[in-house]
Motif scaffolding. Structure first.
Motif, short mmCIF file in Angstrom:
data_model
loop_
_atom_site.label_atom_id
_atom_site.label_comp_id
_atom_site.label_asym_id
_atom_site.label_seq_id
_atom_site.Cartn_x
_atom_site.Cartn_y
_atom_site.Cartn_z
N SER A 169 3.06 7.26 1.56
CA SER A 169 4.71 7.62 1.19
C SER A 169 5.71 6.54 1.29
CB SER A 169 4.83 8.77 2.34
OG SER A 169 4.50 9.91 2.26
N ALA A 170 5.42 5.72 2.39
CA ALA A 170 6.23 4.45 2.53
C ALA A 170 5.95 3.36 1.18
CB ALA A 170 5.84 3.73 3.76
N ILE A 206 5.24 4.33 -1.75
CA ILE A 206 5.88 5.15 -2.99
C ILE A 206 7.33 5.07 -2.66
CG2 ILE A 206 6.29 7.44 -3.97
CD1 ILE A 206 3.53 8.24 -3.14
N ARG A 207 8.03 4.96 -1.76
CA ARG A 207 9.48 4.94 -1.68
C ARG A 207 9.82 3.48 -1.68
NH1 ARG A 207 14.20 7.14 -1.81
NH2 ARG A 207 15.38 6.58 0.06
N LYS A 208 9.04 2.56 -1.44
CA LYS A 208 9.25 1.16 -1.63
C LYS A 208 9.43 0.57 -2.96
CE LYS A 208 7.85 -3.49 -0.37
NZ LYS A 208 6.94 -4.26 0.44
N ALA A 242 9.92 2.93 -5.39
CA ALA A 242 10.95 3.72 -6.10
C ALA A 242 12.16 3.05 -5.83
CB ALA A 242 10.89 5.16 -5.58
N LEU A 243 12.59 2.45 -4.74
CA LEU A 243 13.71 1.62 -4.67
C LEU A 243 13.76 0.30 -5.08
CD1 LEU A 243 14.05 2.38 -0.67
CD2 LEU A 243 15.44 3.33 -2.44
#
Length: 75
Positions: free
Chosen positions: A53-54, A56-58, A60-61
């Motif tokens: 999840s981390a 994926i978030r990184k 995406a940002l």
């Protein structure tokens, strides 16, 4: 009361297998990949889920591309 032999053997097997599992822990940790959480002390699937999840978030940002496969195998 009378116990069925199968119940007694199941209990003996659980005790024996637990002892073997504990005895082999340091040996397993030498060759198991870091990201493999099963068969490790305090290893949980949640750890991998949070890591993925981390990432994926990184991605995406930062507008980056991220590809991968997550395999969650049940018993």
């Amino acid at each position: 009361g009378k116990q069925r032999p199968l119940v007694i053997f199941a209990i003996l097997y659980r005790v024996w297998s637990s002892m073997c599992h504990c005895r082999l822990e340091s040996w397993r940790n030498k060759w198991l990949p870091f990201n493999m959480r099963g068969a490790r002390k305090h290893g949980q699937t949640r750890d991998i889920t949070l890591e993925v999840s981390a990432r994926i978030r990184k991605s995406a940002l930062s507008n980056g591309k991220l590809r991968g496969v997550v395999l969650d195998r049940e018993k």
